[in-house]
Design an enzyme around this catalytic site. Sequence first.
Site, PDB file in Angstrom:
ATOM      1  N   LYS A  28       0.835  -1.203   0.000  1.00 19.46           N
ATOM      2  CA  LYS A  28       0.000   0.000   0.000  1.00 19.46           C
ATOM      3  C   LYS A  28       0.871   1.255   0.000  1.00 19.46           C
ATOM      4  CE  LYS A  28      -3.750  -0.245   2.376  1.00 19.46           C
ATOM      5  NZ  LYS A  28      -4.560  -0.446   3.568  1.00 19.46           N
ATOM      6  N   GLY A 107      -7.807  -7.324   4.669  1.00 18.70           N
ATOM      7  CA  GLY A 107      -8.682  -7.429   5.836  1.00 18.70           C
ATOM      8  C   GLY A 107      -8.118  -8.224   7.000  1.00 18.70           C
ATOM      9  N   MET A 109      -5.291  -7.567   8.827  1.00 15.88           N
ATOM     10  CA  MET A 109      -4.694  -6.783   9.916  1.00 15.88           C
ATOM     11  C   MET A 109      -5.581  -5.583  10.227  1.00 15.88           C
ATOM     12  SD  MET A 109      -0.699  -7.046   9.093  1.00 15.88           S
ATOM     13  CE  MET A 109      -0.894  -6.789   7.371  1.00 15.88           C
ATOM     14  N   HIS A 460     -16.017  -8.689   1.770  1.00 17.13           N
ATOM     15  CA  HIS A 460     -15.013  -9.594   2.335  1.00 17.13           C
ATOM     16  C   HIS A 460     -15.190 -11.013   1.811  1.00 17.13           C
ATOM     17  CE1 HIS A 460     -13.587 -12.398   5.477  1.00 17.13           C
ATOM     18  NE2 HIS A 460     -12.573 -11.546   5.557  1.00 17.13           N
ATOM     19  N   ARG A 566       0.004 -48.104 -13.338  1.00 15.39           N
ATOM     20  CA  ARG A 566       0.139 -49.056 -12.215  1.00 15.39           C
ATOM     21  C   ARG A 566      -0.766 -50.246 -12.536  1.00 15.39           C
ATOM     22  NH1 ARG A 566       0.041 -43.911  -9.033  1.00 15.39           N
ATOM     23  NH2 ARG A 566       1.690 -43.974  -7.471  1.00 15.39           N
ATOM     24  N   SER A 769      12.799 -44.238 -13.523  1.00 18.06           N
ATOM     25  CA  SER A 769      11.694 -43.367 -13.124  1.00 18.06           C
ATOM     26  C   SER A 769      11.715 -43.315 -11.601  1.00 18.06           C
ATOM     27  CB  SER A 769      10.376 -43.940 -13.632  1.00 18.06           C
ATOM     28  OG  SER A 769       9.316 -43.145 -13.157  1.00 18.06           O
ATOM     29  N   GLY A 771      10.487 -43.130  -8.126  1.00 19.62           N
ATOM     30  CA  GLY A 771       9.265 -43.337  -7.338  1.00 19.62           C
ATOM     31  C   GLY A 771       9.471 -42.626  -6.022  1.00 19.62           C
ATOM     32  N   ASN A 773       7.504 -41.488  -3.910  1.00 22.04           N
ATOM     33  CA  ASN A 773       6.651 -41.841  -2.755  1.00 22.04           C
ATOM     34  C   ASN A 773       7.386 -42.853  -1.876  1.00 22.04           C
ATOM     35  OD1 ASN A 773       4.706 -40.344  -4.074  1.00 22.04           O
ATOM     36  ND2 ASN A 773       3.721 -42.143  -4.985  1.00 22.04           N
TER      37      ASN A 773
END
Length: 879
Positions: A28, A107, A109, A460, A566, A769, A771, A773
């Site tokens: 601002k 909005g 603060m 808001h 998969r 590749s 994996g 995960n």
Amino acid sequence: MEAIVKAKKFVYEFSEGNKSQATLLGGKGANLAEMTRLGIQIPEGFTITTEASIQFYQEGKQLWDALKEQIENALIDLERKTGKSFDDPKKPLLVSVRSGAAISMPGMMDTVLNLGLTTESVKGLAVQTGNPAFAYDSYRRFIQMFADVVKGVPRVFFERELEQVKAVHQLEFDYQLTAPQLMDLVTTYQKIYQRETGEAFPQVPREQLYQAVEAVFRSWNNERAILYRELHHIPDDLGTAVNVQRMVFGNLGNDSGTGVAFTRNPSTGDKELLGEFLINAQGEDVVAGIRTPRPIKDLERLDSSSYHQFLEIARTLENHYEDMQDIEFTIESGKLYLLQTRSGKRTAAAAIKIAVDLVHEGKITKEVAIKRIDTKQLDQLLHPTFDPTAIQQAAQLGKGLGASPGAASGKVYFDAERVASAKHEGIKAILVRKETSAEDLAGMVSSEGILTARGGLTSHAAVVARGIGKCCVVGCSAATIDEEAKTLSFGNQVIHEGDVISIDGASGNVYRGRISKTKAQLTEDYDTFMTWVNDLKTLKVKANADTPKDVLQALQLGAEGVGLCRTEHMFFQKDRIKSMRKMILSHSVSERQVYLNELLEMQRQDFFEMFVALNGKSMTIRLLDPPLHEFLPRDPEEIQTIATEMGQSLTDFEHYMDSLAEVNPMLGHRGVRLGITYPEVSRMQARAIIEGAILAGKEMGKKVEPQIMVPLVGIVSELSYIKKEIEAEIADVFLERGEEIIYKIGTMIEVPRAAITADTIAKEADFFSFGTNDLTQMGFGFSRDDAGKFLQEYEDKNLLSPNPFHTIDVEGIGKLVEMAVQLGRSVKPNIELGVCGEHGGDPESINFFHKLGLEYVSCSPFRVPIARLAAAKAVLAKV
Ligand code: PEP
Ligand code: MG
């Protein structure tokens, strides 16, 4: 000679800054400075920097003398410029004190308005304006705001009194209160202040100012600001600037007013000024949505000169900032002032349209357009809409303003906390409120959608919902909400708490009951934008797709192939899983072969259809990787049926099942290990892949080159063993069919040992590749299935953030990937490298994979567009 130490500058007059100083002056403040430079009429003032707010915390949350001195000097200057003074009750200087962080947090603060008023100076203001009602109304508002923001006195204490006075005098609106009534209210408010704080309302403007500045600094760390930063990944240590600015009043009478406007439509992106204003009101009245404002076009009739000046300024600002602006203005007795300009929040559809239009208008480059679109926004575009045929039969209750697109159905709840707890119970909820306020944020986030009775498109609820991508309808004035009785009524139709409604955030329509949905429609602008994205990015984006249907979906969303199929997921359907179960539960190779033949038929057909759908794009098919606990039957009836069909007694069968059960199936007999104990399973799959590919090749008239991927390899010998089996089977197929095709055999790198020995493994693999995960699971030793229970605690205690299953842990797991890339390339410089773990759809992780120079990421179909954009942004981040 004495060294001259220059005091650090904490206070900047607006004329001293510019738009590039948002980090120091806040968004601002920097924009107010820039508008001053552009010669646009704004009320005079100064900015206290974000650095001051950081130091404020170091000083034990209080202002220190050197800062006060700088504020004092700026005040003297302000008094000189305005001809008003904090010390002269006859010509009182009134200021606003507003927060302004580097990254906008609308909005979240605090703000204090009308500061400088005292029991003496309010009289001066009354005389000066000839409007005692206005003067006392300003004082009343100031006392309430100061009490709330600085002292934490609940607003309702004051609001209750206000409502009571209005009720006694049978008044509908605040502005109908007379001066004597307001004077009485001021006295009552002062008493409440004294009662709640134990002290009299401060009568020295400087004291008021210092306290207000401290309160705004403190509001950086209020609960909702912290939550907002968490949601938007804004660092906690930036601090907020404070802007002190001469008050201008939109509530001086009917030639005054206040409003907000967007230079383009923030919902659709259309090139049209979209704004709202209220006559005889302060800015907070527009934003709070307490009175429903009028469209900006009406201003032309009421004050043509201000309207045309405003149009001109809006154009200037948009051209200057090269972006859609969200502008606040006030007209004080016929004189127009700009209060604020900033880049306007917008829906994803609008963001894309605006970016594409600005490129076509020659205002920004394609790269800037890509930088401006947030990956999270794209999620919004993929939001569903109501099924058009279902809509025709739906019972419409009413219509409000469509504030944020999407379609949502859920149970009605009237308070935000209830919505948040409903989410935990797995209940889909619509938050219904008269209007929302910042305290409702957590409930808004947890809801399916938001409906408010009041407020306009800049209220808001509307602004926040657009920011978080929630479907939202505001200003539904036909709705009567009784928050105490917990009812929502449209005429004589009454909806109670827990009843289901549906809301359409595009049209603003509200319906009774649940309505089925269809997928999002992607626009032409989206297509244009995504072409630019594709031109820029170097990382390919493939999809994890397990069925022909998934493949079509993925292609529609721009996938450049299938990076992971998969194959165990192909058997999740009820009619197929039986063959799979019998195959697992067979006692001998010959028995297993019977069921493998059933599986072969199914897989061959699936692969054929998927290759045809891909029409030449690549597909990496992973050999079975079924954690056994996911595949063994549990239902007693089914166990009995399978035992009978396999010609076994129930007792024997159950014993055998028990012998297969594992304590830790995720580290158990899965992946390549299954192929090692049952090579016939891998052989069957290799046959299905190659036969499917040959058939698809014939169908399309072009060769298909399948990629066969071996999961969970940790030792090169595992890969070598399976490879031999697969190659032998494929040689048989070629011989039987008298036809050969090219194929590749590669492996996943998902066991840490594989990453560490990637050079040896690369000798046997055509591609890797990652994996990520399992690599994360095994690298951290965090069970994928159970870590959710404690990882949140890790995040809350700042031990580990973000969750490493969402965003790659660069320091640890990322290092394993990097090491495997280097080792792999040291043996095979051209080895194909990609990622198929969930991280392949996460923007931050994609940036990392891009830096590593991988060839592709693969993710679930709905994340493909986000991944494409993230890949393009990664290119821009690199330069
Ligand atoms: C992985 O481990 O990252 C992976 C893609 O395989 P899955 O999720 O099927 O174990
Ligand atoms: Mg895995």
